[in-house]
Design an enzyme around this catalytic site. Structure first.
Site, PDB file in Angstrom:
ATOM      1  N   ARG A  75      16.918 -53.926 -35.986  1.00 22.72           N
ATOM      2  CA  ARG A  75      17.985 -52.975 -35.651  1.00 22.72           C
ATOM      3  C   ARG A  75      19.243 -53.210 -36.495  1.00 22.72           C
ATOM      4  O   ARG A  75      19.968 -52.253 -36.770  1.00 22.72           O
ATOM      5  CB  ARG A  75      18.324 -53.061 -34.161  1.00 22.72           C
ATOM      6  CG  ARG A  75      17.305 -52.323 -33.311  1.00 22.72           C
ATOM      7  CD  ARG A  75      17.628 -52.444 -31.839  1.00 22.72           C
ATOM      8  NE  ARG A  75      16.872 -51.472 -31.066  1.00 22.72           N
ATOM      9  CZ  ARG A  75      16.902 -51.397 -29.749  1.00 22.72           C
ATOM     10  NH1 ARG A  75      17.645 -52.256 -29.055  1.00 22.72           N
ATOM     11  NH2 ARG A  75      16.204 -50.480 -29.107  1.00 22.72           N
ATOM     12  N   LYS A  82       5.044 -48.427 -18.492  1.00 18.69           N
ATOM     13  CA  LYS A  82       6.163 -47.612 -18.010  1.00 18.69           C
ATOM     14  C   LYS A  82       5.651 -46.202 -17.726  1.00 18.69           C
ATOM     15  O   LYS A  82       4.845 -45.660 -18.488  1.00 18.69           O
ATOM     16  CB  LYS A  82       7.225 -47.522 -19.113  1.00 18.69           C
ATOM     17  CG  LYS A  82       8.548 -48.147 -18.746  1.00 18.69           C
ATOM     18  CD  LYS A  82       9.597 -47.894 -19.817  1.00 18.69           C
ATOM     19  CE  LYS A  82       9.467 -48.813 -20.999  1.00 18.69           C
ATOM     20  NZ  LYS A  82      10.272 -48.452 -22.154  1.00 18.69           N
ATOM     21  N   GLY A 112       9.506 -50.561 -27.459  1.00 18.89           N
ATOM     22  CA  GLY A 112       9.805 -51.965 -27.743  1.00 18.89           C
ATOM     23  C   GLY A 112       8.557 -52.822 -27.836  1.00 18.89           C
ATOM     24  O   GLY A 112       8.357 -53.568 -28.798  1.00 18.89           O
ATOM     25  N   GLY A 137      13.529 -46.286 -25.081  1.00 18.26           N
ATOM     26  CA  GLY A 137      13.902 -45.248 -24.109  1.00 18.26           C
ATOM     27  C   GLY A 137      14.383 -43.981 -24.805  1.00 18.26           C
ATOM     28  O   GLY A 137      14.053 -42.866 -24.390  1.00 18.26           O
TER      29      GLY A 137
END
Ligand code: ADP
Ligand code: 3PG
Ligand code: MG
Length: 401
Positions: free
Chosen positions: A36, A197, A358, A381
């Site tokens: 990142r 998720k 992730g 997300g």
């Protein structure tokens, strides 16, 4: 691009507040993966080359409005300095007189890093006064924090009310890639969804757009159960159960094709320790079971060899693939083979490939496939919400061109 980008602004001699997503994984104070930070370099370098000074700002972790020294951005500022090849001064806070002084003293080419924005509860509340204070430090606002663009926080969205704003090159790239997948993909378009998720919104949006939907990982068991099969001790997402039934009937005629595991790797529930970190317990049985013969006392932990072949065939003929979530419990080497197989199929294929999430990104990097995809999303997300078809608040807040 409908929204203003950093290329539409002249930053010469300006102090630019750049919101980045430097929420990187840390272990004992050192950075485990700096993807990142590297991803922000094109924007930061471009602004510096064009005569700006920079105020870099990010959150790190979830300190919930309290100062947590272990979530200081200091190690991140050091790494950023190394990558930029120039000093990055770490400030002790993100607002207040000291920070204001440092901001005033900036000359073109200078870079400072603010301390973790989430040390102040006002950040996540989207507090206007706090956003105004942040805005007071700079002349321009650039949002390059794609990973946090689904958050409506003071520094990711509200600040755009108080400063001329634009999106950075990373946000622009991410939006371009994901828009291409949703709006104008080369076909066949294949979506691969895994992990645990709940991905209800994404499933609902993608099922309307794709030519094939591949479901693996923990997601798959909800679908197998919805088909009426016994899944033993495998994970079941009750909230997605009705949706799974809906998707089964929507795809019953093969448009789009729905691919579920036909066989899975199973173990007994005591074979996996989930807390405090995911580990395999030695000495427990592992075997392959057909999806319609999962033993009542076992749980599915990876896709089986037959399923890997089935998925590979579908991927082979794809022209565009979007992948989110691993095919198994990739934290455990024995249950990583399904994910490795999908990564290999993608590496071998000509398809334009986009991967996000992730855990799946970490897994494929670890397996050495990092360079094999056309695009790796820096947002988990955020990429999911984008694929749901939602407008991200961090982008919506920016002015049109
Ligand atoms: P991503 O971060 O890639 O979007 P998720 O966060 O949705 O993915 O899910 C990742 C997690 O899913 C990992 O911790 C992995 O161990 C878990 N997982 C994958 N398959 C299974 C399974 N069959 N049973 C339980 N957990 C699973
Ligand atoms: C992420 O890691 O997904 C982003 O940095 C957002 O973090 P958050 O989920 O804590 O808002
Ligand atoms: Mg995850």
């Amino acid at each position: 691009m409908r929204k203003k980008t950093v290329r539409d602004v002249d930053p010469k001699g300006k102090r630019v507040f750049v919101r980045v997503d430097f929420n990187v994984p840390l272990q004992d104070g050192s950075i485990v993966d700096d993807t990142r930070i590297r991803a922000s370099l094109p924007t930061l370098k471009d602004l510096l080359d064009r005569g700006a000074s920079l105020i870099a700002a990010s959150h790190l972790g979830r300190p919930k409005g309290k100062v947590k020294p272990e979530l200081s951005l200091a190690p991140v500022a050091r790494r950023l300095g190394d990558l930029l090849g120039r000093p990055v001064e770490m400030l002790s806070d993100c607002v207040g007189p000291e920070v204001e002084q440092a901001a005033k003293a900036l000359s073109p080419g200078d870079v400072v890093m603010l301390e973790n924005l989430r040390f102040h509860a006002e950040e996540e509340k989207g507090d206007e006064g706090f956003a105004r204070q942040l805005a007071g430090l700079a002349d321009l606002y650039v949002n390059d924090a794609f990973g946090a663009a689904h958050r409506s926080h003071a520094s990711t969205a509200v600040i755009a009310k108080f400063l001329p704003g634009s999106m950075g090159l990373l946000v622009e790239k991410e939006v371009e890639v994901l828009t291409r997948v949703l709006e104008s993909p080369e076909r066949p378009l294949v979506a691969i969804l895994g992990g645990v998720k709940a991905k209800i919104g994404v499933l609902q949006n993608l099922v309307k757009r794709v030519d094939a939907l591949i479901i693996g990982g923990g997601q798959a068991y909800t679908f197998l159960k919805a088909k009426g099969l016994e899944i033993g001790e495998s994970v079941l997402d009750r909230d997605s159960f009705e949706l799974a039934k809906g998707i089964l009937s929507q795809t019953a005629h093969g448009k789009p094709r729905l691919l579920l595991p036909t066989d899975v790797v199973v173990t007994t529930p005591d074979g996996v320790e989930f807390e405090p970190s995911i580990k395999r317990v030695e000495g427990v049985p592992i075997r392959v079971a057909a999806s319609d013969a999962i033993p009542a006392d076992m749980m599915g932990v990876d896709i089986g060899p037959e399923t890997r072949k089935l998925f590979a065939e579908e991927i082979k003929s794809a022209k565009c693939v979007v992948w989110n979530g691993p095919m198994g419990i990739t934290e455990i080497p024995e249950f990583r083979e399904g994910t490795r197989s999908v990564a290999q199929s993608l590496a071998d294929s000509e398809a334009y490939s986009v991967i996000g999430g992730g855990d799946v990104v970490a897994a494929v990097q670890q397996l050495g496939f990092g360079e094999k995809f056309n695009h790796i999303c820096t947002g988990g997300g955020a990429s999911l919400e984008f694929l749901e078809g939602k407008e991200l608040p961090g982008i919506a807040a920016l002015p049109d061109r």
